[in-house]
Enzyme design. Structure first.
Site, PDB file in Angstrom:
ATOM      1  N   ASP A 108       0.848  -1.185   0.000  1.00 47.39           N
ATOM      2  CA  ASP A 108       0.000   0.000   0.000  1.00 47.39           C
ATOM      3  C   ASP A 108       0.890   1.245   0.000  1.00 47.39           C
ATOM      4  O   ASP A 108       1.653   1.462   0.938  1.00 47.39           O
ATOM      5  CB  ASP A 108      -0.858  -0.039   1.266  1.00 47.39           C
ATOM      6  CG  ASP A 108      -2.039   0.894   1.190  1.00 47.39           C
ATOM      7  OD1 ASP A 108      -3.023   0.648   1.897  1.00 47.39           O
ATOM      8  OD2 ASP A 108      -1.969   1.882   0.448  1.00 47.39           O
ATOM      9  N   ASP A 124      -3.045   2.358  -6.003  1.00 46.44           N
ATOM     10  CA  ASP A 124      -1.921   2.400  -5.062  1.00 46.44           C
ATOM     11  C   ASP A 124      -1.882   1.216  -4.109  1.00 46.44           C
ATOM     12  O   ASP A 124      -1.287   1.299  -3.043  1.00 46.44           O
ATOM     13  CB  ASP A 124      -1.967   3.704  -4.267  1.00 46.44           C
ATOM     14  CG  ASP A 124      -3.201   3.782  -3.378  1.00 46.44           C
ATOM     15  OD1 ASP A 124      -4.122   2.973  -3.560  1.00 46.44           O
ATOM     16  OD2 ASP A 124      -3.247   4.658  -2.510  1.00 46.44           O
ATOM     17  N   GLU A 125      -2.488   0.116  -4.475  1.00 51.11           N
ATOM     18  CA  GLU A 125      -2.673  -0.969  -3.519  1.00 51.11           C
ATOM     19  C   GLU A 125      -2.751  -2.307  -4.232  1.00 51.11           C
ATOM     20  O   GLU A 125      -3.424  -2.413  -5.251  1.00 51.11           O
ATOM     21  CB  GLU A 125      -4.008  -0.690  -2.817  1.00 51.11           C
ATOM     22  CG  GLU A 125      -4.159  -1.317  -1.489  1.00 51.11           C
ATOM     23  CD  GLU A 125      -5.579  -1.113  -0.995  1.00 51.11           C
ATOM     24  OE1 GLU A 125      -6.124   0.007  -1.098  1.00 51.11           O
ATOM     25  OE2 GLU A 125      -6.150  -2.100  -0.529  1.00 51.11           O
TER      26      GLU A 125
END
Length: 423
Positions: free
Chosen positions: A25, A143-144
């Site tokens: 993350d 983003d993960e």
DNA sequence: TCTGGGGTCCTAGGACCC
DNA sequence: TCTGGGGTCCTAGGACCC
């Protein structure tokens, strides 16, 4: 029972190796991207705003750097509120509209509008590394991601492996990520969040219960403000409370989600990391600076959004069978209307037409936000389907409607199809 | 906190079918 | 004709996530 779930008669976990799942993350991803191309922003408060234009006060905070959070700026906050707590650096300049002579530089921050194209280019650099480090990667958002790394490492050295992933991303892309490692997806997710920013948390199979037990319920994935409040009303404050509770009332109150909640709180989660499938819908929406009552501007937006959504679907190679609209009325009443068609289409004009019809109900109401959506998507599998007529589209598509004309020319299906669904 | 944008999944009622 | 049970699809809304 304190020792976790071991049912008699069932071979315990030693046979079935615990998977090693990583959740990666990025920390304040949008702000980190802005710092990547504007290194002067390092160490400074940075706010990235959605629906925000420099000098304006519309929009909401997409990401606030930790420095900005010190001032009380939070994600999802109105930009106007953020600006009150943290004026923008540009207001120091005498020719700015919001010039304030009493302002100290140290009390200001840098505001930037979201630039998704740039962030996506950075994200793809990160993803390349992730795919290099794992057998299976599931990207959850820009983003993960979850990584299945069972065959790449071992529990004894999992922290070293996670460190390696972190270091590569920092070195090669310049982005800081937090990583959680655990035997389940849900625990890995919580673990990555545990020590943010720049975190690295490993939860080994035997530690799962102790790790989860003290956590507040709203740290569980899927528990938002509403569920958290209801759980507290049931005297369930922590994951440990939920794990020790009778599951029946939970199921009664929350349905399927209650069961899941109970399982996750106990560390039971047998989902495996799988690559993300095809999307289920595409949508575009946009808010007005203030509620609009006249039909004109609203229909204009609807048309723009309809065109954008249809274009997106075409670029992604998707057919859609459902068109929907959204009208948000003050204070924040969300209305949705949708209509399904007899068969899948790729037809921008029809999206616009249906969207207009569905929106007519709201044309005279004050509306603060409108949206258009297509759903029930079908992705033409790899081209060869078109020549087989309907063979590639199992389901309800009426064979008679997918006739020779359509099969003949896939590149411009508009004219052929429009007549079929003109009702 | 007076509220941005893009998604997912679940629920509940009604239509319709057998 | 007043009525059981199961299944699927459609629509609207809501909670949640990033």
């Amino acid at each position: 029972m304190a020792d976790g779930p071991r049912l008699p008669g069932i071979e315990d976990e030693e046979d079935e190796e615990d998977p090693i799942v990583l959740h990666v993350d990025a920390d304040c991803f949008y702000a980190a991207c802005e710092r990547l191309r504007e290194p002067e922003l390092r160490g400074e408060p940075v706010v990235v705003g959605m629906g925000y234009e420099p000098g304006e006060t519309n929009g909401a905070v997409a990401t606030a750097s930790y420095e900005a959070r010190e001032f009380g700026v939070e994600s999802a906050q109105a930009i106007s509120t953020a600006l009150e707590r943290l004026p923008r650096r540009a207001a120091l300049s005498p020719d700015a509209d919001d010039y304030d002579p009493d302002l100290e530089p140290a009390d200001t921050g840098h505001y930037r509008p979201v630039d998704l194209d740039y962030y996506e280019s950075v994200a793809s650099d990160v993803q390349e590394i992730l795919h290099d480090c794992a057998d299976v990667v599931r990207e959850v958002s820009i983003d993960e991601a979850y990584l299945e790394v069972t065959d790449r490492t071992a529990w004894e050295v999992a922290d070293g492996f996670a460190r390696h992933v972190k270091d590569r991303i920092r070195r090669e892309v310049g982005i800081v990520v937090s990583v959680g490692a655990a035997p389940t997806m849900s625990a890995a997710k919580i673990a990555s969040d545990f020590d943010k920013p720049d975190g690295l948390t490993v939860v080994r199979p035997g530690e799962l219960s102790e790790f989860l037990a003290p956590l507040e319920v709203d740290l569980l994935h899927g528990v938002g403000p509403v569920t958290a409040r209801e759980l507290r009303e049931m005297d369930l404050e922590t994951a440990g409370d939920v794990a020790a509770a009778d599951p029946e009332p939970l199921v009664e109150r929350f349905g399927e989600r209650g069961r899941e909640l109970y399982d996750r709180a106990r560390g039971d989660d047998d989902r495996r990391v799988e690559p993300k499938g095809d999307p289920k819908s595409f949508s575009r929406e946009s808010a007005f600076a203030e509620p609009v009552s006249e039909p004109g501007p609203k229909y204009e937006q609807i048309e723009t959004l309809a065109a954008a959504v249809a274009d997106r679907a075409r670029r992604e190679g998707a057919l859609y069978r459902t068109v929907g609209v959204k009208a948000v009325e003050p204070p924040f009443e969300v209305n949705t209307r949708e209509r399904s068609l007899p068969g899948p289409i790729d037809e921008p004009e029809l999206v616009e037409e249906i969207a207009r019809e569905l929106f007519a109900e709201f044309e005279r109401d004050p509306v603060r936000k409108v949206g258009v959506r297509v759903a029930n998507l079908e992705f033409a599998a790899a081209d060869q389907t078109s020549l087989d007529g309907w063979a590639g589209t199992p389901g309800d598509a009426d064979p008679a409607s997918r006739s020779d004309a359509e099969a003949g020319d896939r590149s411009n299906p508009d004219e052929e199809q429009s007549s079929l669904f003109d009702f």
